[in-house]
Every structure is written in structure tokens, then in C-alpha cells.
Design a protein around this motif. Structure first.
Motif, PDB file in Angstrom:
ATOM      1  N   ASP A   1       0.813  -1.211   0.000  1.00 36.13           N
ATOM      2  CA  ASP A   1       0.000   0.000   0.000  1.00 36.13           C
ATOM      3  C   ASP A   1       0.851   1.266   0.000  1.00 36.13           C
ATOM      4  O   ASP A   1       0.651   2.166  -0.825  1.00 36.13           O
ATOM      5  CB  ASP A   1      -0.952   0.009   1.203  1.00 36.13           C
ATOM      6  CG  ASP A   1      -1.886  -1.193   1.213  1.00 36.13           C
ATOM      7  OD1 ASP A   1      -2.172  -1.725   0.121  1.00 36.13           O
ATOM      8  OD2 ASP A   1      -2.319  -1.597   2.301  1.00 36.13           O
TER       9      ASP A   1
ATOM     10  N   HIS B   1      -3.253   4.177   3.865  1.00 35.10           N
ATOM     11  CA  HIS B   1      -4.434   3.419   4.292  1.00 35.10           C
ATOM     12  C   HIS B   1      -5.418   3.251   3.139  1.00 35.10           C
ATOM     13  O   HIS B   1      -5.708   4.209   2.417  1.00 35.10           O
ATOM     14  CB  HIS B   1      -5.131   4.127   5.461  1.00 35.10           C
ATOM     15  CG  HIS B   1      -4.312   4.145   6.712  1.00 35.10           C
ATOM     16  ND1 HIS B   1      -4.096   5.278   7.469  1.00 35.10           N
ATOM     17  CD2 HIS B   1      -3.629   3.149   7.333  1.00 35.10           C
ATOM     18  CE1 HIS B   1      -3.330   4.978   8.508  1.00 35.10           C
ATOM     19  NE2 HIS B   1      -3.038   3.694   8.447  1.00 35.10           N
ATOM     20  N   THR B   2      -5.956   2.053   3.001  1.00 38.98           N
ATOM     21  CA  THR B   2      -6.853   1.725   1.894  1.00 38.98           C
ATOM     22  C   THR B   2      -8.298   1.529   2.362  1.00 38.98           C
ATOM     23  O   THR B   2      -8.597   1.626   3.554  1.00 38.98           O
ATOM     24  CB  THR B   2      -6.403   0.424   1.211  1.00 38.98           C
ATOM     25  OG1 THR B   2      -6.518  -0.647   2.178  1.00 38.98           O
ATOM     26  CG2 THR B   2      -4.965   0.524   0.702  1.00 38.98           C
TER      27      THR B   2
ATOM     28  N   ARG C   1      -4.898  10.807   3.609  1.00 36.30           N
ATOM     29  CA  ARG C   1      -5.011   9.400   3.216  1.00 36.30           C
ATOM     30  C   ARG C   1      -5.691   9.310   1.841  1.00 36.30           C
ATOM     31  O   ARG C   1      -6.899   9.092   1.750  1.00 36.30           O
ATOM     32  CB  ARG C   1      -5.819   8.626   4.256  1.00 36.30           C
ATOM     33  CG  ARG C   1      -5.231   8.628   5.659  1.00 36.30           C
ATOM     34  CD  ARG C   1      -6.114   7.849   6.607  1.00 36.30           C
ATOM     35  NE  ARG C   1      -5.543   7.716   7.935  1.00 36.30           N
ATOM     36  CZ  ARG C   1      -5.773   8.562   8.945  1.00 36.30           C
ATOM     37  NH1 ARG C   1      -6.585   9.601   8.755  1.00 36.30           N
ATOM     38  NH2 ARG C   1      -5.218   8.376  10.125  1.00 36.30           N
TER      39      ARG C   1
ATOM     40  N   LEU D   1      -5.713   7.047  -0.444  1.00 32.74           N
ATOM     41  CA  LEU D   1      -6.066   5.727  -0.982  1.00 32.74           C
ATOM     42  C   LEU D   1      -7.276   5.091  -0.294  1.00 32.74           C
ATOM     43  O   LEU D   1      -7.519   3.892  -0.458  1.00 32.74           O
ATOM     44  CB  LEU D   1      -4.871   4.764  -0.862  1.00 32.74           C
ATOM     45  CG  LEU D   1      -3.579   5.149  -1.575  1.00 32.74           C
ATOM     46  CD1 LEU D   1      -2.547   4.033  -1.435  1.00 32.74           C
ATOM     47  CD2 LEU D   1      -3.824   5.461  -3.047  1.00 32.74           C
TER      48      LEU D   1
ATOM     49  N   VAL E   1      -9.406   3.048  -2.476  1.00 32.50           N
ATOM     50  CA  VAL E   1      -8.652   2.044  -3.246  1.00 32.50           C
ATOM     51  C   VAL E   1      -8.509   0.783  -2.401  1.00 32.50           C
ATOM     52  O   VAL E   1      -8.243   0.854  -1.205  1.00 32.50           O
ATOM     53  CB  VAL E   1      -7.259   2.597  -3.614  1.00 32.50           C
ATOM     54  CG1 VAL E   1      -6.434   1.534  -4.343  1.00 32.50           C
ATOM     55  CG2 VAL E   1      -7.380   3.852  -4.460  1.00 32.50           C
ATOM     56  N   THR E   2      -8.678  -0.383  -3.017  1.00 25.81           N
ATOM     57  CA  THR E   2      -8.576  -1.641  -2.264  1.00 25.81           C
ATOM     58  C   THR E   2      -7.142  -2.162  -2.224  1.00 25.81           C
ATOM     59  O   THR E   2      -6.303  -1.773  -3.043  1.00 25.81           O
ATOM     60  CB  THR E   2      -9.462  -2.730  -2.897  1.00 25.81           C
ATOM     61  OG1 THR E   2      -8.942  -3.053  -4.208  1.00 25.81           O
ATOM     62  CG2 THR E   2     -10.911  -2.270  -3.013  1.00 25.81           C
ATOM     63  N   ARG E   3      -6.888  -3.063  -1.290  1.00 23.98           N
ATOM     64  CA  ARG E   3      -5.566  -3.696  -1.224  1.00 23.98           C
ATOM     65  C   ARG E   3      -5.280  -4.486  -2.498  1.00 23.98           C
ATOM     66  O   ARG E   3      -4.143  -4.541  -2.960  1.00 23.98           O
ATOM     67  CB  ARG E   3      -5.499  -4.654  -0.017  1.00 23.98           C
ATOM     68  CG  ARG E   3      -5.304  -3.958   1.303  1.00 23.98           C
ATOM     69  CD  ARG E   3      -4.815  -4.914   2.372  1.00 23.98           C
ATOM     70  NE  ARG E   3      -4.912  -4.259   3.671  1.00 23.98           N
ATOM     71  CZ  ARG E   3      -5.738  -4.615   4.630  1.00 23.98           C
ATOM     72  NH1 ARG E   3      -6.544  -5.646   4.458  1.00 23.98           N
ATOM     73  NH2 ARG E   3      -5.765  -3.975   5.774  1.00 23.98           N
TER      74      ARG E   3
ATOM     75  N   THR F   1      -3.893  -2.027  -4.976  1.00 23.23           N
ATOM     76  CA  THR F   1      -2.509  -1.597  -4.743  1.00 23.23           C
ATOM     77  C   THR F   1      -1.537  -2.711  -5.120  1.00 23.23           C
ATOM     78  O   THR F   1      -0.449  -2.453  -5.632  1.00 23.23           O
ATOM     79  CB  THR F   1      -2.269  -1.176  -3.277  1.00 23.23           C
ATOM     80  OG1 THR F   1      -2.488  -2.283  -2.398  1.00 23.23           O
ATOM     81  CG2 THR F   1      -3.164  -0.011  -2.889  1.00 23.23           C
TER      82      THR F   1
END
Length: 218
Positions: A10, A107-108, A149, A151, A154-156, A159
């Protein structure tokens, strides 16, 4: 801007994305990495990996090591709480020293869902239900620290794909598999159980966050 980089997928994706965008937005990037000293040789290898990454991207950086375990026992804190306190103190110092606008964290959406669930378990009110903010300010040691933050939507998985596209090999933190830590237990044990009843649990928690946020602002 200061970018906190652990070496995981991430923060690595965030760093590379910001480096690609720095010319467009006329920003100067300063990297930050803190070795918590919790994983011995692996922690040192993480630090070397991140430092090598910063150098390869021609990014100025600050890298430090801190004995979180000793600090934890001195303060009577959990490992998670001690690591968080030490990390934000370090980041606040780096931001202040470099006269940066704030610190960018990786952080996502997945982290957001876990945070909301963790707050629910602890008995959170509406403030806790909204989870983390994309842009917030906290006071560390009497100094204001702007925390960004970018992201959170955005999901893991995304990334990881982004790192794959760039040919990157992120570091894997073994402590992320330790279920004695609440966040890890939620991710590895609780969510898989809930998904049997509601496969879209993360999306449901994000909607809950949005509703809580709307109610706070009305």
C-alpha cells in the motif's frame, strides 16, 4: 509533502503514484520510514529495502529506528498503541523539520472497513462509525499534524495490482498474520466468517461510514 513508507504494497503504491504525479502538481516529496524494532533482522531488511527504494527514485528521506517494546513496557501500553504513538511522533517531527504541508499515509478501503469494525467492537459512537478521514489534523506533542489518506477508496487488491504493473516486490510483514492483534483478527478471522452471510461486508461498512459522516455534518 512527507510520505510514510513501510515497504508494504500500500505505501509502496502510494509512493510511486506520488512520484509520477509530482511534476504535474509541483510537489517535493520527502520519504519517511520508522523501524519499530519489533521483528529483528526482518525490520532491518525492511528499512534497507525502503531506503534503497527512496534512493532509486531520487527522493530525500528520513529513516530512524526506535525500540517500541521498551517504550511499551515503560508506558504500560499495548504493542499496537505504543507503535502508533511512536510512529505519529516520528512523522510529526519529520513534517516539522522539512516544513511539509503534512504526511501522506497508505491506508486503503480495506483498512477503513477494518477500522470501522474495530470501533464497533469497542462500542463506538457516530464519530467512530465514520472511520478515518481522507484529510484530518491531529495534535502531536503540541504540534498540529495534517494527515492525508488518498487511498481510502482504493482496495488492497488494487494496490497489489499496481505494484505488479510496475514490477515491484513489496515487503511482507509477518506480524500482519498474528491474530492476537485486533485488526489482524478482524481481517483474518472475523471478516471471513461474516462473508459467509454477507459477502459484501466491507462495502456495507463503507456505506455505514458515509451515512455516519452525513449525519455528523447535518
Amino acid at each position: 509533502i512527507v510520505v510514510a513508507v513501510s515497504g508494504g504494497q500500500d505505501s509502496l503504491a502510494l509512493l510511486y503514484a506520488l512520484v509520477r504525479l509530482k511534476g504535474k502538481f509541483c510537489i517535493r516529496i520527502h520519504g519517511a520510514h520508522l523501524d519499530h524494532g519489533l521483528r529483528g533482522r526482518e525490520s532491518s531488511l525492511d528499512a534497507k529495502f525502503v531506503e534503497k527504494t527512496f534512493k532509486s527514485l531520487d527522493v530525500e528521506f528520513t529513516s530512524e529506528k526506535f525500540d517500541v517494546n521498551t517504550f511499551r513496557y515503560q508506558q504500560g501500553m499495548s504493542v499496537e498503541e505504543a507503535a502508533r504513538n511512536v510512529r505519529y511522533t516520528f512523522l510529526s517531527r519529520v513534517v516539522s523539520r522539512n516544513k511539509a504541508v503534512g504526511v501522506f499515509l497508505g491506508h486503503t478501503l480495506d483498512d477503513q472497513a477494518e477500522t470501522i469494525m474495530m470501533n464497533i467492537i469497542r462500542g463506538a459512537g457516530i464519530q467512530g462509525l465514520k472511520g478515518m478521514d481522507e484529510n484530518s489534523c491531529r495534535t502531536i506533542g503540541g504540534r498540529p499534524l495534517q494527515v492525508i489518506r488518498p487511498l481510502l477508496s482504493v482496495t488492497r487488491e488494487e494496490t497489489l495490482k499496481y505494484c505488479g504493473i510496475l514490477g515491484l516486490q513489496p515487503r511482507d510483514d509477518e506480524t500482519n498474520k498474528a491474530t492476537e492483534f485486533t485488526r489482524n483478527w478482524i481481517r483474518l478471522k472475523l471478516f471471513p466468517e461474516i462473508r459467509q452471510r454477507n459477502p459484501a461486508i466491507k462495502e456495507a461498512l463503507i456505506r455505514l461510514s458515509e451515512v455516519a459522516r452525513e449525519n455528523l455534518f447535518h
